[in-house]
Scaffold this active site. Structure first.
Site, PDB file in Angstrom:
ATOM      1  N   ALA A  13      19.142 119.262  -9.135  1.00 39.78           N
ATOM      2  CA  ALA A  13      18.031 119.220  -8.180  1.00 39.78           C
ATOM      3  C   ALA A  13      16.668 119.041  -8.825  1.00 39.78           C
ATOM      4  CB  ALA A  13      18.030 120.506  -7.341  1.00 39.78           C
ATOM      5  N   GLY A  16      15.245 112.990 -10.199  1.00 36.47           N
ATOM      6  CA  GLY A  16      15.931 111.873  -9.583  1.00 36.47           C
ATOM      7  C   GLY A  16      16.326 112.104  -8.139  1.00 36.47           C
ATOM      8  N   TYR A 139      31.996 105.490 -18.059  1.00 33.65           N
ATOM      9  CA  TYR A 139      31.243 106.005 -16.913  1.00 33.65           C
ATOM     10  C   TYR A 139      31.865 105.557 -15.599  1.00 33.65           C
ATOM     11  CZ  TYR A 139      27.495 106.280 -13.437  1.00 33.65           C
ATOM     12  OH  TYR A 139      26.762 106.522 -12.295  1.00 33.65           O
ATOM     13  N   LYS A 143      33.367 107.615 -11.951  1.00 34.66           N
ATOM     14  CA  LYS A 143      32.907 107.440 -10.580  1.00 34.66           C
ATOM     15  C   LYS A 143      34.040 106.988  -9.665  1.00 34.66           C
ATOM     16  CE  LYS A 143      28.788 108.936 -11.033  1.00 34.66           C
ATOM     17  NZ  LYS A 143      28.388 110.177 -10.340  1.00 34.66           N
ATOM     18  N   THR A 176      15.869 106.294 -11.997  1.00 37.48           N
ATOM     19  CA  THR A 176      15.872 107.722 -12.301  1.00 37.48           C
ATOM     20  C   THR A 176      16.051 107.904 -13.803  1.00 37.48           C
ATOM     21  OG1 THR A 176      18.267 108.095 -12.218  1.00 37.48           O
ATOM     22  CG2 THR A 176      17.087 108.099 -10.104  1.00 37.48           C
TER      23      THR A 176
END
Length: 233
Positions: A13, A16, A139, A143, A176
């Protein structure tokens, strides 16, 4: 659905997308619990919870201290450029522990804190969980795992007659700090990408998350795929 007086736990939190969604939730009257390592960076009004999500024991301690949740936004994640063919397995483990294992633990433990009428889980995934870009490396599989976990959990909840809803949001490039990790060693390429593309902003993704939360209780959005109109793939 009115969000006033609801309680949300947002992981990652402090920056980004997590920071943007925390701010928008606060503006909607939600009590926001912000989970991150550096709580000094949280938006004003967010209740801080310090936690290293790569440590399951710390996650256990956090959820043991909570009594009620209505919303879980699993946003914390890490993108490292680590190829399958010659990447560092330590990088693979770091991404797996945060992007997959921590997310799954948070999903499981949040279910015990939701009301009988059900809660809402939103997992931040990526377009890299729908197709593998040339530089996706390890990565991208993390996901894909987020997508699989979300679908598996949704099936289990329906089988158990649990009304909790599960959604994923899958953005393309978002401007971000995560990009700084992903393009580490390729800073010139990142600069070129920023110059050639109007990237999504964290607030764009946060708005989609708020849209999911604002739908009637009989509506379950499975996934939102989104990207800049300038992103070609």
């Amino acid at each position: 659905m009115s969000l006033t007086n609801k309680t949300a736990l947002v992981t990652g939190a402090s920056s980004g997308i997590g920071r943007a969604v925390s701010t928008q939730l606060l503006d909607s009257g939600v009590k926001v619990l912000g989970l991150c390592r550096d709580t000094s960076k949280l938006p004003e009004g967010v209740e801080p919870i310090a936690c290293d999500l790569s440590d399951p024991a710390q996650i256990d301690e956090v959820f043991a201290s909570l009594r009620h949740l209505d919303i879980l936004v699993n946003n914390a994640g890490l993108a490292l450029l680590s190829r399958i063919s010659d990447g560092n397995p330590a990088d693979w483990e770091t991404m797996w522990r945060l992007n997959v294992q921590a997310l799954t633990i948070c999903c499981q433990k949040s279910l015990r804190l939701f009301p009988k009428s059900g809660g809402q889980i939103i997992n931040t995934s990526s377009m890299s969980g729908h197709r593998v870009p040339p530089s996706g490396g390890f990565y991208s599989p993390t996901k894909f795992a987020v997508r699989g976990i979300s679908d598996a959990l949704r099936n289990e909840l329906r089988s158990d007659d649990n009304p909790t809803r599960v959604a994923t949001v899958s953005p393309g490039f978002v401007d971000t700090p995560l990009l700084d990790h992903y393009f580490k060693g390729r800073e010139d390429q990142l600069s070129q990408t920023r110059a050639s593309m109007r990237m999504l902003q964290p607030e764009d993704v946060a708005s989609s998350i708020l849209h999911i939360l604002d739908t009637p209780l009989h509506v379950e959005i499975t996934d939102i795929q989104m990207r800049s109109v300038d992103q070609k793939a």
